[in-house]
Design an enzyme around this catalytic site. Structure first.
Site, PDB file in Angstrom:
ATOM      1  N   THR A 156     -52.351  42.855  69.556  1.00  0.00           N
ATOM      2  CA  THR A 156     -51.685  43.511  70.685  1.00  0.00           C
ATOM      3  C   THR A 156     -52.538  43.519  71.945  1.00  0.00           C
ATOM      4  OG1 THR A 156     -52.514  45.661  69.889  1.00  0.00           O
ATOM      5  CG2 THR A 156     -50.301  45.003  69.186  1.00  0.00           C
ATOM      6  N   CYS A 161     -51.440  31.248  70.460  1.00  0.00           N
ATOM      7  CA  CYS A 161     -50.890  32.296  69.596  1.00  0.00           C
ATOM      8  C   CYS A 161     -49.507  31.846  69.168  1.00  0.00           C
ATOM      9  CB  CYS A 161     -50.810  33.632  70.323  1.00  0.00           C
ATOM     10  SG  CYS A 161     -49.955  34.916  69.357  1.00  0.00           S
ATOM     11  N   MET A 180     -51.345  35.388  61.619  1.00  0.00           N
ATOM     12  CA  MET A 180     -51.170  34.775  62.918  1.00  0.00           C
ATOM     13  C   MET A 180     -50.266  33.551  62.766  1.00  0.00           C
ATOM     14  SD  MET A 180     -54.360  35.851  62.003  1.00  0.00           S
ATOM     15  CE  MET A 180     -55.472  34.460  61.864  1.00  0.00           C
TER      16      MET A 180
END
Length: 400
Positions: free
Chosen positions: A69, A105, A322
């Site tokens: 985050t 990401c 991830m």
């Protein structure tokens, strides 16, 4: 007495993508000196997220005090043929003044596809009234093409739906991602396997592993990743966040391993450089299937999964997985001789269901021989994304 400078406001959108959250910007909305890479851009993003914070909470910013985050994304229209947008991702450190631009990401790639449509960055002629819009993304950090298949209804992104993703509390609309030829070939990496081998033996201090030798797979598909058999480090592959993140000695051991792997992969030249390259490489522990309890109290049975995986990101065990690391996992599972292929049973496979701390995830990868080596032509997974808040972020005018 001259008063301190006021705050300025910058258009921004706060989004969840997969099991991550981040602050999204259109490149043209950033202050002019932050539209190019450099100290001003990094300083701005650090202040937006609330870093560096010696308390580790990011209380004075948008960050959520976890690696999942504390993220920022910048998108712009792409000048590349057959691409809609350029997507740049920054992993913002929590307790130090570092923004790591060394990788992608995968979770926020899902949101990048949706944000491209929300933000008017895709040619309206390509947007169906109802159906799927394939957003062609150029991932600028690693120089790769990703296709995000975003559902559209009434000419708008369809965010709500029934797709459930372990690690995310509420259902949403499914967004499928295709990573085309995802092996990284820049920043010191050399093809799918930087060393040319499906597995390598790292020479380590005895304090890291008894005997000083550890078998690993070093791969760059999705994101540079170090795979190691959990049992070789004394783990089962069923560990929870509390079991590792509350053990400073264990985390220091993993950071030492990450540094050795980064050197072997050619990602850094000196051990000291690992402290400024926190985002990559990742470490993932793998193990054969076993029953375990998720962080939400759900039992995952061994016969429901092909393998166990526990991933470390930014120095801590990740609460789920991830997205880019899931791509690396699928790629390694598809190739004989890797640590992952062995842990998953050693058979041919084009898809994989693995167990992580929050539940399970299915990913796929297509591998093919190229000369004496291997290549991953495509890897895929499904996530979801939605806007949490939109408007402006405010920062002191002198912070960058």
């Amino acid at each position: 007495m001259t008063p301190p400078p006021p705050q300025i406001r910058i258009p921004a959108t706060y989004m969840r993508g997969g099991t991550s959250k981040g602050v999204f910007f259109r490149l043209d909305d950033l202050p002019e000196r932050c539209r190019v890479p450099g100290p001003a851009r990094d300083a701005l993003l650090l202040r937006v997220l609330g870093s560096p914070d010696p308390y580790g909470k990011q209380t004075d910013g948008m960050g959520g005090a976890t690696s999942s985050t504390s993220k920022a994304v910048i998108l712009s229209r792409s000048a590349r043929p057959d691409h809609d947008v350029d997507y740049l991702y920054g992993q913002v450190a929590i307790d130090r003044a570092t923004v790591d631009w060394s990788g992608n990401c995968g979770n926020l790639t899902t949101a990048a596809g949706a944000f491209a449509l929300h933000g008017g960055l895709v040619d309206p002629a390509r947007l169906p009234d109802t159906g799927l819009c394939t957003v062609r993304i150029w991932q600028a950090n690693i120089g790769r093409t990703i296709l995000a298949h975003v559902p559209v209804h009434g000419g708008q992104v369809q965010e709500t739906g029934a797709f459930l993703l372990d690690g995310v509390t509420f259902p949403a609309a499914e967004i499928a991602l295709d990573f085309l030829d995802p092996a990284e070939d820049g920043e010191g990496a050399s093809g799918l396997f930087p060393t040319g081998n499906a597995s390598d033996v790292l020479v380590c201090p005895d304090s890291l592993v008894p005997g000083g030798r550890l078998t690993v797979t070093l791969i760059t598909a999705g994101i540079p990743t170090i795979f190691v058999a959990a049992a070789d480090l004394g783990y089962t592959g069923t560990e929870t966040q509390d079991a590792l993140n509350g053990d400073p000695a264990a985390l220091a051991r993993f950071e030492a391993l990450r540094t050795l792997g980064a050197l072997k992969m050619g990602l850094i030249d000196h051990p000291e450089q690992a402290a400024t390259r926190l985002h990559t490489p990742k470490i993932i522990l793998v193990a054969p299937p076993a029953d375990y309890m998720t962080s939400a109290g759900k039992t995952v049975r061994a016969d429901e999964i092909d393998l166990l995986a526990r991933a470390l990101s930014m120095g801590k065990l990740h609460h789920a997985m991830m997205g880019t690391a899931a791509i690396a996992l699928a790629a390694a599972a598809a190739i004989h001789g890797t640590v992952v292929h062995q842990a998953a049973g050693g058979r041919e496979r084009s898809s994989l269901c693995f167990g992580h701390p929050s539940g399970t995830l299915r990913v796929g990868a297509a591998a093919e021989r190229r000369g004496d080596g291997w290549a991953i032509t495509r890897a895929s997974m499904s996530r979801s994304a939605r806007i949490l808040m939109e408007g402006w972020v405010r920062v002191p005018a002198d912070c960058f």
